[in-house]
Motif scaffolding. Structure first.
Motif, PDB file in Angstrom:
ATOM      1  N   ILE A  46     -21.100 -51.726  20.178  1.00  0.00           N
ATOM      2  CA  ILE A  46     -21.038 -50.458  19.453  1.00  0.00           C
ATOM      3  C   ILE A  46     -20.870 -49.353  20.483  1.00  0.00           C
ATOM      4  CG2 ILE A  46     -22.272 -48.837  17.974  1.00  0.00           C
ATOM      5  CD1 ILE A  46     -23.704 -51.285  16.748  1.00  0.00           C
ATOM      6  N   LEU A  47     -19.778 -48.618  20.377  1.00  0.00           N
ATOM      7  CA  LEU A  47     -19.472 -47.553  21.330  1.00  0.00           C
ATOM      8  C   LEU A  47     -19.712 -46.202  20.671  1.00  0.00           C
ATOM      9  CD1 LEU A  47     -16.100 -48.969  22.735  1.00  0.00           C
ATOM     10  CD2 LEU A  47     -18.434 -49.455  23.495  1.00  0.00           C
ATOM     11  N   LEU A  48     -20.382 -45.321  21.383  1.00  0.00           N
ATOM     12  CA  LEU A  48     -20.672 -43.980  20.874  1.00  0.00           C
ATOM     13  C   LEU A  48     -19.952 -42.943  21.725  1.00  0.00           C
ATOM     14  CD1 LEU A  48     -24.519 -44.390  20.343  1.00  0.00           C
ATOM     15  CD2 LEU A  48     -22.676 -44.891  18.722  1.00  0.00           C
ATOM     16  N   ALA A  49     -19.436 -41.906  21.076  1.00  0.00           N
ATOM     17  CA  ALA A  49     -18.694 -40.866  21.798  1.00  0.00           C
ATOM     18  C   ALA A  49     -19.623 -39.988  22.626  1.00  0.00           C
ATOM     19  CB  ALA A  49     -17.889 -40.008  20.823  1.00  0.00           C
ATOM     20  N   GLU A  50     -20.909 -39.961  22.285  1.00  0.00           N
ATOM     21  CA  GLU A  50     -21.887 -39.193  23.073  1.00  0.00           C
ATOM     22  C   GLU A  50     -23.255 -39.842  22.950  1.00  0.00           C
ATOM     23  OE1 GLU A  50     -22.092 -35.184  21.425  1.00  0.00           O
ATOM     24  OE2 GLU A  50     -21.030 -35.976  19.698  1.00  0.00           O
TER      25      GLU A  50
END
Length: 614
Positions: A322-326
């Motif tokens: 799971i990749l988060l932008a911030e």
């Protein structure tokens, strides 16, 4: 925004209750006067967290302010750890669906890809499956996936998307633009047989079902077979189709077999509202996209964590990555919660470099585009304001931005322009122009000081609509010297608005933002850079055009005052009345005499001078 007893009379009781609250971790449950649960939150330290809601003089974002103003009482549950509090919080939110928590609805609608049952089949995206004899591929949970797959297949295989009916309309009209730009094979020209067309549709359906790699493999085999059988025209068409598929795969982030199965989440906020976008990759393909409106904006890290928890609360499965932008509020705790919920390894990360950061940018752009529909702005404008706020350390994107520029020719005709941008767009009705009155020699700092003092004197009067709005950000066309000169002026006037300068390079192009003791580069924030460049170019245009018009009027006035009996005041009266040289030339002697208040002899001489003007 501050909350007072005027907004919530229960504040004294709530503060007294909270003063005795434990410092242990736990969950707090806010209720309205009807006893309904309106918000549930977790805390590492219940006393400190709950106190922050009711403290005197505490600033709150709009969403929190609304919630606190409706709190009548609260309950709390003590837990052994913050992680236990998180698990309990998620469970209670799912059970009670409080008004002020982020709540997401799972869309149970399905979409299909339809291959129509007709002589020349079409590939279409539809929302329902009908008993019409057509072939249906699906169901898919995302209309985005379906539309994208259909658009991609029709483009790659150059299938018609027009309203013509075949074979009825073959050779009836000239081919449309899509044929000429090679987006359509041109069935209407009659150059394709029904058999060849159907074979192309079958290849497109195979492409949709199996992806680009297998399609290229099959088409390559067909191309080689055609070449061996000396069917060179067919081999050439298959070659072109393979190249189109390859080009589509290379030019899009939609297909990339190097990307692991993952979800990419980004939050976008504009002034007072927020939304989230989730991009989902499975098997090297972008398989789904979901956008959610989150309502009032809140603190970004907390909002991102709350959204992620709500999003996965309604999902049966989750990818390994799971990749988060911030950064969320607590990335490790979020990761631990998801691992326990799904029973397998899950890695939550915020990419800082490499191709995965491009995926976060893609998610962010989608969130910006989604929120832009809500606020009536383009995605670029939304992104520009958000990036600018982040670069300047502002809590929220500025809604109203004012920018000032001084223009003069040596020490004559000194003027200033003020432009206003509202939500990233010029708001021309609030533009203002200033003629410098107290400075008689070229001095940009003194001129800017006069302009700022006059502008905020008008603000305090509250009579002019354009001046009565306090901006969220002030920009000056100038560097650190301008900022250091004007900042004390604003302090003296009691105006608490962020102030920065716009620095230009040797080619008069925006280079950086001046802080007063340094510079902030926007080269890596493309949308913010475009926005401030637009603002700086616009204020420069306004100031220069006003300065030129003043100079033109000054020279015009000088010509009129050559006539004996016509001074500056009478010349200005004539200019105000007739406005242009052409209008003056059309005026009669009687009209000139009446406006300027001069004798008929003076009017006759004046008319002669005006007629001789070039």
């Amino acid at each position: 925004m501050h909350i007072t007893e005027e907004h919530n009379p229960r504040l004294p009781y709530l503060r007294d209750k909270t003063s005795k609250l434990t410092t242990s971790p736990g969950v707090y449950i806010m209720k309205d006067k009807g006893g309904k649960i309106i918000y549930i939150g977790k805390a590492k330290n219940l006393h400190n967290r709950v106190t922050s809601y009711f403290r005197k003089g505490q600033d709150h974002l709009p969403k929190v302010w609304k919630m606190v103003s409706n709190v009548h009482d609260y309950e709390f549950i003590v837990t052994d750890s913050e992680f236990e509090a998180l698990v309990l919080e998620c469970s209670l939110i799912k059970m009670h669906t409080p008004k002020y928590n982020i709540l997401l609805k799972d869309d149970k609608g399905y979409s299909y890809i339809r291959v129509t049952n007709e002589q020349y089949p079409r590939i279409q995206a539809v929302l329902q499956k009908s008993d019409d004899g057509a072939e249906y591929i699906g169901p898919y949970t995302s209309s985005f996936t379906v539309k994208q797959a259909v658009e991609e297949a029709n483009k790659v295989f150059r299938l018609p998307t027009c309203t013509k009916v075949f074979p009825r309309d073959i050779k009836k009209e000239r081919p449309c633009l899509n044929y000429h730009i090679k987006r359509c094979m041109g069935v209407c020209t009659g150059h394709f047989s029904e058999e060849e067309y159907r074979k192309t549709v079958a290849q497109a359906v195979d492409y949709i079902k199996n992806g680009s790699a297998q399609s290229v493999e099959r088409l390559t085999a067909e191309m080689e077979r055609a070449a061996e059988e000396l069917e060179f025209e067919l081999a050439a068409k298959l070659r072109d189709r393979i190249q189109a598929i390859t080009k589509a795969a290379e030019s899009q982030k939609v297909i990339d077999e190097t990307i692991p199965d993952c979800d990419i989440i980004a939050i976008s906020q504009n002034v007072e509202i927020a939304c989230a976008s989730v991009i989902m990759y499975r098997g090297g393909r972008l398989t789904d996209k979901a956008d959610y409106y989150l309502g009032d904006r809140a603190e970004p890290a907390q909002m991102l964590e709350e959204f992620a928890l709500s999003f996965y609360a309604m999902k049966e499965e989750a990818p390994k990555n799971i990749l988060l932008a911030e950064e969320p509020a607590d990335i490790e705790m979020l990761e631990q919660y998801l691992r326990e919920k799904y029973g397998h390894a899950i890695y939550v990360a915020v990419p800082k470099r490499g191709h995965l950061t491009k995926l976060c940018t893609l998610a962010k752009n989608n969130a910006n585009a989604f929120i832009s529909v809500r606020v009536g702005r383009t995605g670029r404008e939304v992104a520009g304001l958000e990036e600018l706020a982040r670069a300047l350390g502002m809590e929220k994107p500025p809604r109203f931005i004012e920018c000032y520029d001084i223009s003069n020719l040596a020490s004559s005709d000194m003027v200033a322009g003020m432009v206003v941008f509202e939500n990233g767009r010029p708001c021309r009705k609030f533009y203002r122009k200033f003629t410098i009155k107290t400075v008689f020699e070229q001095n940009d700092y003194a001129c800017m000081t006069e302009v700022i003092e006059r502008r905020f004197a008008e603000y305090k009067k509250g009579e002019d609509e354009g001046f009565s709005q306090l901006p969220d950000l002030i920009l000056l066309d100038g560097g650190n010297g301008h900022v250091n000169t004007i900042r004390p002026v604003l302090e003296r006037l009691g105006i608490k608005v962020p102030l920065y300068g716009l620095v230009k390079d040797d080619h008069h192009r925006t280079r950086a933002i001046a802080t007063g003791n340094g510079e902030i580069s926007l080269l890596k924030s493309r949308s913010a850079f475009s926005l401030v460049t637009q603002i700086q170019d616009e204020v420069h245009r306004v100031a220069i055009s006003y300065q030129k018009s003043k100079r033109k009027k000054s020279s015009f006035t000088l010509e009129l005052t050559q006539v004996r009996g016509v001074g500056d005041k009478k010349a200005q009266k004539l200019l105000r009345e007739f406005k242009t040289k052409e209008a003056l030339k059309r005026a009669s002697m009687e009209e000139l005499r009446a406006v300027a208040g001069i004798t008929i002899e003076t009017a006759r001489e004046l008319k002669k001078i005006i007629d001789e003007m070039s």
